[in-house]
Design an enzyme around this catalytic site. Structure first.
Site, PDB file in Angstrom:
ATOM      1  N   GLU A  57     -48.702  79.071  59.473  1.00  0.00           N
ATOM      2  CA  GLU A  57     -47.649  79.124  58.468  1.00  0.00           C
ATOM      3  C   GLU A  57     -46.593  80.087  59.014  1.00  0.00           C
ATOM      4  OE1 GLU A  57     -49.013  80.217  54.557  1.00  0.00           O
ATOM      5  OE2 GLU A  57     -46.970  80.161  53.760  1.00  0.00           O
ATOM      6  N   ARG A 292     -63.846  83.333  61.476  1.00  0.00           N
ATOM      7  CA  ARG A 292     -62.622  83.975  61.925  1.00  0.00           C
ATOM      8  C   ARG A 292     -62.956  85.189  62.783  1.00  0.00           C
ATOM      9  NH1 ARG A 292     -59.042  84.815  58.247  1.00  0.00           N
ATOM     10  NH2 ARG A 292     -58.197  86.761  58.995  1.00  0.00           N
ATOM     11  N   LYS A 302     -51.738  88.973  57.729  1.00  0.00           N
ATOM     12  CA  LYS A 302     -50.295  88.973  57.981  1.00  0.00           C
ATOM     13  C   LYS A 302     -49.550  89.792  56.929  1.00  0.00           C
ATOM     14  CE  LYS A 302     -49.934  84.421  58.701  1.00  0.00           C
ATOM     15  NZ  LYS A 302     -49.346  83.107  58.930  1.00  0.00           N
TER      16      LYS A 302
HETATM   17  P1  ATP Z   1     -52.071  83.568  55.585  1.00  0.00           P
HETATM   18  O1  ATP Z   1     -52.723  84.596  54.744  1.00  0.00           O
HETATM   19  O2  ATP Z   1     -50.598  83.752  55.709  1.00  0.00           O
HETATM   20  O3  ATP Z   1     -52.500  82.161  55.345  1.00  0.00           O
HETATM   21  P2  ATP Z   1     -53.453  83.219  58.061  1.00  0.00           P
HETATM   22  O4  ATP Z   1     -53.920  84.324  58.938  1.00  0.00           O
HETATM   23  O5  ATP Z   1     -54.416  82.257  57.498  1.00  0.00           O
HETATM   24  O6  ATP Z   1     -52.601  83.964  56.999  1.00  0.00           O
HETATM   25  P3  ATP Z   1     -52.067  80.969  59.165  1.00  0.00           P
HETATM   26  O7  ATP Z   1     -50.686  80.903  59.695  1.00  0.00           O
HETATM   27  O8  ATP Z   1     -52.397  80.123  57.999  1.00  0.00           O
HETATM   28  O9  ATP Z   1     -52.332  82.480  58.852  1.00  0.00           O
HETATM   29  O10 ATP Z   1     -53.093  80.737  60.332  1.00  0.00           O
HETATM   30  C1  ATP Z   1     -52.965  79.728  61.291  1.00  0.00           C
HETATM   31  C2  ATP Z   1     -54.318  79.384  61.849  1.00  0.00           C
HETATM   32  O11 ATP Z   1     -54.908  80.524  62.432  1.00  0.00           O
HETATM   33  C3  ATP Z   1     -55.243  78.908  60.756  1.00  0.00           C
HETATM   34  O12 ATP Z   1     -55.876  77.722  61.198  1.00  0.00           O
HETATM   35  C4  ATP Z   1     -56.217  80.022  60.596  1.00  0.00           C
HETATM   36  O13 ATP Z   1     -57.469  79.529  60.271  1.00  0.00           O
HETATM   37  C5  ATP Z   1     -56.219  80.677  61.969  1.00  0.00           C
HETATM   38  N1  ATP Z   1     -56.545  82.105  61.853  1.00  0.00           N
HETATM   39  C6  ATP Z   1     -55.896  83.030  61.129  1.00  0.00           C
HETATM   40  N2  ATP Z   1     -56.509  84.225  61.221  1.00  0.00           N
HETATM   41  C7  ATP Z   1     -57.571  84.053  62.036  1.00  0.00           C
HETATM   42  C8  ATP Z   1     -58.609  84.914  62.532  1.00  0.00           C
HETATM   43  N3  ATP Z   1     -58.683  86.208  62.197  1.00  0.00           N
HETATM   44  N4  ATP Z   1     -59.536  84.389  63.358  1.00  0.00           N
HETATM   45  C9  ATP Z   1     -59.469  83.101  63.713  1.00  0.00           C
HETATM   46  N5  ATP Z   1     -58.540  82.230  63.283  1.00  0.00           N
HETATM   47  C10 ATP Z   1     -57.589  82.699  62.453  1.00  0.00           C
HETATM   48 MG    MG Z   2     -53.606  80.465  56.190  1.00  0.00          MG
END
Ligand code: ATP
Ligand code: MG
Length: 586
Positions: A57, A292, A302
């Site tokens: 996102e 994760r 974020k």
């Molecule tokens: P938000 O709270 O804004 O949704 P987010 O960390 O989920 O934050 P995204 O932009 O939705 O951010 O994440 C993009 C991709 O990265 C998603 O598929 C998410 O699952 C993966 N991702 C985010 N944080 C992690 C993490 N700590 N470890 C592994 N994958 C992650």
């Molecule tokens: Mg997300």
């Protein structure tokens, strides 16, 4: 700690290999770009054996946790003859910005991954699918799978029930499709305020899975979208937009983090309804969850990283203490080291914590073989070689890399006045101290053996200079050198020739290994000493560097050149110390 689990052989790979062996996705057709079923129907068979996607996102900068997902998705596609799409999940108009889109594109390429070639350019935006999503929603209404609910947000919340109690049907649940469709069109056309109506799936208000209790699919938002402007005033929810985006793009394996496990039944339900309605290319994508990345001493939310930036706790998204990829890059992390780290931590099905030193070790292991060596004196103390003539200098030679003679040598001058590290001298040596103290001999590395003769103090009693005499036939690389047996060797720079530099040493940004676990106040755990700025000297060979050049400063660790500071001197950031130590200070 899942430190040694190899990336090969994880459960994701097993699933993909099963699907490939069974030919689960072999019949897919691909029109060369995303689209609903009719667009793909008469196209060529999909040349990609699998399709994965990385779906950020665009509401912040990518961090080390995202790197795990990037490496995983692009890595799987690469290893199985597939393709990985970079898709911006930009369906929430209020939080997203072009700045983030640009930064994400750049940093995924920096990590070493590519989504475009001569045949396909797989960079997508979920907002480009809004028309299809809208049309699918009208289909769901007509097929009796969705309805417009006119309860207040509060009523919807209350009627959803709880973990122990089933939900209650909305009084609008059996609204005739024609009426729902009419209301939904008027929602789209801007006739209603936010919260007046929503579109909900018609599934099961008594489901033990709350996500299946008629989840909201669309809501009214009178907001400007960074790409679609004010064309839309209804926006799809993540749970609606994500599976549809996957299916439109022919994704086979939709890999996501564990918190979406409970959403998988909804993912499958939605795609099944749209698939049986002939809207989506078959076979449908499958969602698979993985754990994760949680890294000790690091925050990967974020929202909280944004808070650190906005409240000035750090100097921006690319502050070298930030776990963002731009921050890690300024810290001196290489793309290779981050990929190595992601390989080493592997992929698991249940949550765990990775120790921060695992990340640091990946960087050391990458840099050890390729970082040229150089000398920096970080806490300069003057050393005067009293028996070396004033105004004279001579050249000393050192290897660029001790294990890689093919990289050649470097030279730097020796003279009467030198800089040494303040802690390489003491008047009162503890047991086992082999460096300079009165009467002791050490080797000036790549130079002469010297014997300490004393020191000068200022009025306050601080040592301001050390004195020594040298042995003229002891120079490294000459025949006489071997005759001198000394236990200590110290590094040094000629004071007249050394270059002034600003050196930044970093420690962890937080003192708590889990700074934001359990709703803790992570700001209270900020480390007040996470950055130390030193006035230092570096060897004169480092006079024409480019930002991002990396070195091992002997005995201090790996450093990256971070440009010049306003006074014109070079700035060097310590990327990592030479050895793991809890506090990375000398
Ligand atoms: P938000 O709270 O804004 O949704 P987010 O960390 O989920 O934050 P995204 O932009 O939705 O951010 O994440 C993009 C991709 O990265 C998603 O598929 C998410 O699952 C993966 N991702 C985010 N944080 C992690 C993490 N700590 N470890 C592994 N994958 C992650
Ligand atoms: Mg997300």
């Amino acid at each position: 700690m899942n430190q040694t689990a190899p990336a090969a052989g994880n459960f994701l790979r097993a699933r993909i290999e099963d699907d490939l062996a069974a030919g689960t996705y072999a019949s897919r057709r691909w029109a060369g770009r995303p689209g609903p079923a009719p667009a793909h129907a008469h196209a060529e068979p999909d040349p990609a054996r699998i399709r994965t996607r990385f779906p950020p996102e665009p509401n912040g900068y990518l961090h080390i946790g995202h790197a795990k997902s990037v490496c995983l998705n692009f890595g799987l596609a690469r290893d199985y003859g597939g393709r990985c799409h970079l898709r911006f999940d930009d369906t929430n108009p209020t939080r997203e910005e072009q700045e983030y889109v640009d930064a994400i594109v750049e940093v995924v390429r920096w990590l070493g991954f590519e989504w475009a070639d001569e045949r396909e350019d797989n960079l997508y935006f979920a907002s480009d699918y809004f028309e299809w999503m809208y049309a699918f929603a009208e289909y769901l209404i007509e097929a009796g799978h969705a309805y417009v609910d006119s309860q207040t947000p509060e009523q919807i919340r209350v009627n959803r029930g709880s973990l122990t109690e089933p939900g209650a049907d909305s009084p609008f649940r059996n609204r005739p499709p024609a009426e729902s469709r009419e209301l939904f069109r008027r929602m789209r056309d801007g006739a209603f305020a936010e919260g007046e109506h929503v579109l909900r799936a018609r599934i099961d208000m008594a489901s033990p899975n709350i996500n299946m209790r008629d989840p909201v699919l669309y809501r009214v938002r009178h907001a400007e979208h960074h790409r679609t402007g004010d064309r839309w005033c209804v926006y799809p929810m993540y749970d609606y937009a994500h599976p549809i985006s996957d299916a439109l793009e022919n994704i086979t394996h939709s890999v996501c983090t564990l918190e979406f496990e409970d959403h998988r039944p909804l993912y499958d339900w939605l795609l099944a309804r749209l698939g049986e309605g002939g809207r989506l290319n078959m076979p449908l994508p499958q969602q698979i969850e993985f754990a994760r990345l949680n890294l000790t001493y690091v925050i990967t939310s974020k929202r909280r990283l944004l808070q650190l930036v906005q409240e000035g706790h750090v100097d921006g998204w690319d502050d070298p203490r930030m776990p963002t990829l731009v921050g890690l890059s300024r810290r001196g992390y290489t793309p290779e080291s981050i990929r190595l780290f992601c390989d080493r931590i592997g992929v698991a099905k249940s949550d765990s914590w990775i120790e921060y030193p695992v990340l640091e070790q990946a960087l050391r292991d990458d840099l050890e073989a390729r970082a040229p060596r150089a000398i920096a004196v970080l806490s300069p103390l003057r050393l005067i070689i009293d028996d070396y003539p004033e105004g004279r200098s001579e050249t000393c030679t050192a290897p660029v890399h001790p294990q890689r003679p093919e990289l050649g040598t470097r030279t730097f001058p020796f003279s009467r006045e030198l800089w040494i590290e303040a802690d390489d001298f003491t008047e009162d040596p503890p047991k086992g101290y082999f460096r300079l103290y009165p009467g002791n001999r050490v080797r000036l590395r790549y130079g002469f053996v010297i014997e300490c003769t004393g020191c000068d103090r200022d009025a306050a009693g601080n040592v301001v200079a050390v004195h020594a005499r040298h042995f003229a036939d002891s120079k490294s690389g000459t025949e006489g050198a071997a005759a001198y047996k000394v236990r200590g060797a110290i590094h040094w720079l000629s004071a007249a020739h050394a270059l002034a530099a600003e050196v930044r040493l970093y420690d962890r940004l937080f003192v708590d290994p889990m700074p934001d676990a359990g709703g803790k106040d992570f700001l209270a755990a900020l480390n007040p000493e996470s950055e130390r700025v030193l006035g230092a000297f570096v060897e004169p060979t480092l006079d024409a560097l480019e930002r991002g050049d990396r070195f091992q400063f002997e005995s201090h660790g790996y450093f990256v050149f971070d440009g010049t500071v306003p006074t014109g001197i070079g700035r060097f950031n310590r990327s990592v110390t030479l050895r793991d130590s809890f506090s990375p200070r000398r």
